[in-house]
Write a protein that holds these residues in place. Sequence first.
Motif, PDB file in Angstrom:
ATOM      1  N   ARG A  85       0.807  -1.207   0.000  1.00 15.96           N
ATOM      2  CA  ARG A  85       0.000   0.000   0.000  1.00 15.96           C
ATOM      3  C   ARG A  85       0.848   1.268   0.000  1.00 15.96           C
ATOM      4  O   ARG A  85       0.339   2.352  -0.237  1.00 15.96           O
ATOM      5  CB  ARG A  85      -0.913   0.013   1.233  1.00 15.96           C
ATOM      6  N   ASN A  86       2.127   1.141   0.312  1.00 17.31           N
ATOM      7  CA  ASN A  86       2.960   2.328   0.478  1.00 17.31           C
ATOM      8  C   ASN A  86       3.774   2.669  -0.763  1.00 17.31           C
ATOM      9  O   ASN A  86       4.795   3.323  -0.672  1.00 17.31           O
ATOM     10  CB  ASN A  86       3.901   2.144   1.677  1.00 17.31           C
ATOM     11  N   LEU A  87       3.345   2.212  -1.929  1.00 13.14           N
ATOM     12  CA  LEU A  87       4.040   2.537  -3.163  1.00 13.14           C
ATOM     13  C   LEU A  87       3.284   3.610  -3.945  1.00 13.14           C
ATOM     14  O   LEU A  87       3.174   3.565  -5.157  1.00 13.14           O
ATOM     15  CB  LEU A  87       4.227   1.278  -4.024  1.00 13.14           C
ATOM     16  N   ARG A  88       2.747   4.588  -3.219  1.00 14.13           N
ATOM     17  CA  ARG A  88       1.977   5.645  -3.870  1.00 14.13           C
ATOM     18  C   ARG A  88       2.844   6.424  -4.856  1.00 14.13           C
ATOM     19  O   ARG A  88       2.384   6.826  -5.916  1.00 14.13           O
ATOM     20  CB  ARG A  88       1.406   6.602  -2.825  1.00 14.13           C
ATOM     21  N   SER A  89       4.116   6.673  -4.491  1.00 14.36           N
ATOM     22  CA  SER A  89       4.994   7.455  -5.372  1.00 14.36           C
ATOM     23  C   SER A  89       5.218   6.747  -6.696  1.00 14.36           C
ATOM     24  O   SER A  89       5.316   7.373  -7.748  1.00 14.36           O
ATOM     25  CB  SER A  89       6.341   7.720  -4.688  1.00 14.36           C
ATOM     26  N   PHE A  90       5.279   5.401  -6.657  1.00 17.70           N
ATOM     27  CA  PHE A  90       5.444   4.650  -7.905  1.00 17.70           C
ATOM     28  C   PHE A  90       4.190   4.750  -8.755  1.00 17.70           C
ATOM     29  O   PHE A  90       4.248   4.979  -9.956  1.00 17.70           O
ATOM     30  CB  PHE A  90       5.759   3.186  -7.605  1.00 17.70           C
ATOM     31  N   ARG A  91       3.027   4.565  -8.130  1.00 18.71           N
ATOM     32  CA  ARG A  91       1.765   4.626  -8.863  1.00 18.71           C
ATOM     33  C   ARG A  91       1.570   5.977  -9.535  1.00 18.71           C
ATOM     34  O   ARG A  91       1.076   6.066 -10.657  1.00 18.71           O
ATOM     35  CB  ARG A  91       0.599   4.345  -7.919  1.00 18.71           C
ATOM     36  N   SER A  92       1.958   7.042  -8.829  1.00 23.23           N
ATOM     37  CA  SER A  92       1.736   8.388  -9.376  1.00 23.23           C
ATOM     38  C   SER A  92       2.754   8.750 -10.441  1.00 23.23           C
ATOM     39  O   SER A  92       2.474   9.558 -11.328  1.00 23.23           O
ATOM     40  CB  SER A  92       1.779   9.422  -8.246  1.00 23.23           C
ATOM     41  N   ALA A  93       3.956   8.156 -10.381  1.00 27.94           N
ATOM     42  CA  ALA A  93       5.020   8.536 -11.309  1.00 27.94           C
ATOM     43  C   ALA A  93       5.048   7.681 -12.567  1.00 27.94           C
ATOM     44  O   ALA A  93       5.371   8.162 -13.655  1.00 27.94           O
ATOM     45  CB  ALA A  93       6.382   8.463 -10.609  1.00 27.94           C
ATOM     46  N   ALA A  94       4.745   6.396 -12.448  1.00 27.65           N
ATOM     47  CA  ALA A  94       4.864   5.490 -13.594  1.00 27.65           C
ATOM     48  C   ALA A  94       3.760   5.773 -14.617  1.00 27.65           C
ATOM     49  O   ALA A  94       2.591   5.864 -14.276  1.00 27.65           O
ATOM     50  CB  ALA A  94       4.774   4.041 -13.118  1.00 27.65           C
ATOM     51  N   SER A  95       4.160   5.917 -15.868  1.00 31.02           N
ATOM     52  CA  SER A  95       3.220   6.225 -16.940  1.00 31.02           C
ATOM     53  C   SER A  95       2.730   4.936 -17.591  1.00 31.02           C
ATOM     54  O   SER A  95       3.476   4.268 -18.318  1.00 31.02           O
ATOM     55  CB  SER A  95       3.890   7.114 -17.995  1.00 31.02           C
ATOM     56  N   THR A  96       1.480   4.573 -17.315  1.00 30.55           N
ATOM     57  CA  THR A  96       0.929   3.371 -17.946  1.00 30.55           C
ATOM     58  C   THR A  96       0.757   3.571 -19.443  1.00 30.55           C
ATOM     59  O   THR A  96       0.807   2.610 -20.214  1.00 30.55           O
ATOM     60  CB  THR A  96      -0.429   3.019 -17.318  1.00 30.55           C
ATOM     61  N   THR A  97       0.592   4.833 -19.881  1.00 30.15           N
ATOM     62  CA  THR A  97       0.435   5.101 -21.316  1.00 30.15           C
ATOM     63  C   THR A  97       1.696   4.722 -22.076  1.00 30.15           C
ATOM     64  O   THR A  97       1.637   4.086 -23.138  1.00 30.15           O
ATOM     65  CB  THR A  97       0.119   6.589 -21.553  1.00 30.15           C
ATOM     66  N   ARG A  98       2.857   5.082 -21.560  1.00 34.39           N
ATOM     67  CA  ARG A  98       4.120   4.739 -22.225  1.00 34.39           C
ATOM     68  C   ARG A  98       4.339   3.228 -22.208  1.00 34.39           C
ATOM     69  O   ARG A  98       4.819   2.656 -23.197  1.00 34.39           O
ATOM     70  CB  ARG A  98       5.281   5.462 -21.539  1.00 34.39           C
ATOM     71  N   ILE A  99       4.014   2.591 -21.094  1.00 36.12           N
ATOM     72  CA  ILE A  99       4.156   1.136 -21.004  1.00 36.12           C
ATOM     73  C   ILE A  99       3.251   0.461 -22.027  1.00 36.12           C
ATOM     74  O   ILE A  99       3.648  -0.501 -22.695  1.00 36.12           O
ATOM     75  CB  ILE A  99       3.824   0.653 -19.578  1.00 36.12           C
ATOM     76  N   GLN A 100       2.037   0.960 -22.186  1.00 41.86           N
ATOM     77  CA  GLN A 100       1.103   0.386 -23.162  1.00 41.86           C
ATOM     78  C   GLN A 100       1.644   0.501 -24.577  1.00 41.86           C
ATOM     79  O   GLN A 100       1.521  -0.434 -25.379  1.00 41.86           O
ATOM     80  CB  GLN A 100      -0.249   1.087 -23.061  1.00 41.86           C
ATOM     81  N   VAL A 101       2.250   1.622 -24.904  1.00 40.27           N
ATOM     82  CA  VAL A 101       2.834   1.813 -26.233  1.00 40.27           C
ATOM     83  C   VAL A 101       3.926   0.774 -26.485  1.00 40.27           C
ATOM     84  O   VAL A 101       3.996   0.159 -27.556  1.00 40.27           O
ATOM     85  CB  VAL A 101       3.392   3.241 -26.381  1.00 40.27           C
ATOM     86  N   LEU A 102       4.791   0.554 -25.493  1.00 39.42           N
ATOM     87  CA  LEU A 102       5.894  -0.400 -25.644  1.00 39.42           C
ATOM     88  C   LEU A 102       5.402  -1.842 -25.710  1.00 39.42           C
ATOM     89  O   LEU A 102       6.090  -2.712 -26.249  1.00 39.42           O
ATOM     90  CB  LEU A 102       6.875  -0.242 -24.480  1.00 39.42           C
ATOM     91  N   ALA A 103       4.213  -2.104 -25.171  1.00 37.37           N
ATOM     92  CA  ALA A 103       3.685  -3.473 -25.116  1.00 37.37           C
ATOM     93  C   ALA A 103       2.806  -3.825 -26.303  1.00 37.37           C
ATOM     94  O   ALA A 103       2.459  -5.000 -26.487  1.00 37.37           O
ATOM     95  CB  ALA A 103       2.889  -3.659 -23.819  1.00 37.37           C
ATOM     96  N   GLN A 104       2.445  -2.861 -27.118  1.00 39.97           N
ATOM     97  CA  GLN A 104       1.430  -3.099 -28.142  1.00 39.97           C
ATOM     98  C   GLN A 104       1.919  -3.961 -29.304  1.00 39.97           C
ATOM     99  O   GLN A 104       3.120  -4.102 -29.550  1.00 39.97           O
ATOM    100  CB  GLN A 104       0.887  -1.763 -28.658  1.00 39.97           C
TER     101      GLN A 104
END
Length: 374
Positions: free
Chosen positions: A151-170
């Motif tokens: 539960r204490n990984l809020r900084s990771f959740r807020s910083a990591a861009s799921t949009t960029r990850i989705q582009v790399l995974a497509q």
Amino acid sequence: MKIKKSPPRRLAPYPSSVKNLINSISSCALKYLPTILSSIKDWNYPKSDFFHWIPVLNRFDSILATLVEKYDFKNIQSKDFGTTNENGENDKEILLSILKFTKFLWDNCTNRNLYNSYEHLNELLHSRDLDVLEWTLKLLLKPAQRVGTQRNLRSFRSAASTTRIQVLAQLWNTKDFGLDIPQLALSEIVEIPNECTTINFQFYRVVGEKGHEDSKDSDHSDGLVIVSQQKVSGKSDWEIFQNLVEEYAIPEDQKFAFWQKVRIARSITEPEKRIQLLRIRLLAIGMMGCMASEEVVQEKLFLYEPDLILKISGLLQAESRAPLSLKSAALQALENVARSRTFLNQVLNALNASANHGSLMYLARNIVGDLNNQ
């Protein structure tokens, strides 16, 4: 962002060898940092604690912040990594050594929730250098695997861009031409149709949106825009990207996806780059399995590629000639996708996990055999 949390009073002591290593990394001249970090091949110390490594991690954070600004990683990297400068510093070597050693710490330390440099790692996803991009994903995958349980990984959740990850995974556009993951994984020369080396991209333009205000070309009107560029010789990937961005007035929010299309089309005929891009895709798929909801994974990945799990598992079959590094990335991707109950049974069935002759048992026997031969 640097770690500001103070160590607890009852922090367990650490060996003098670890203390000496921390002091060495924290105080050495920047040009010697890659040499010191790369000299640690194996972890020959007791399980450590991130609290012990705060001086090191804060130094890494400062270096990452400097490099992000220097190479403008907040956008797609516009400046190439140079060679060693007059101070004997090589920025790419420094960056890679930091990424690799930080991952090493993640594997061998407790209190990993202290790590706080996610915003820099997120910007490094804009790197045009495949080595930097791959190691950034390898490091980001570590906290991503803990998102569901910590539960204490809020900084990771807020910083990591799921949009960029989705582009790399497509999905790549090779599937329409009979080239899927198992075929692309071969290290030898693969016959690639000309259509796969053509840059194809579509986006919907609304004149007046950000990125179009300065457009004076009368052709830049509302509607669907189709970009198609056949293979061009004599120009770098970056030059082609910049020319097409200017010609078609591609908006800011589409540039990263377009750059990925350019990168794949230009590299797919080169086995080494193709396999590295495939590893990057598998790592990104694994990250999506950890970070994204089942609905998003279904919509962004399996809607267009319903047999994706089966194709990835093909890399782990006994007859597969894929390199070991690619098999490792495939196993990580399947492991993380299987965190979802929706996809767990698909992964187990694809690997034939219940049978002695299945892929998992085959891999296990090979690992035991390799250990016995060492």
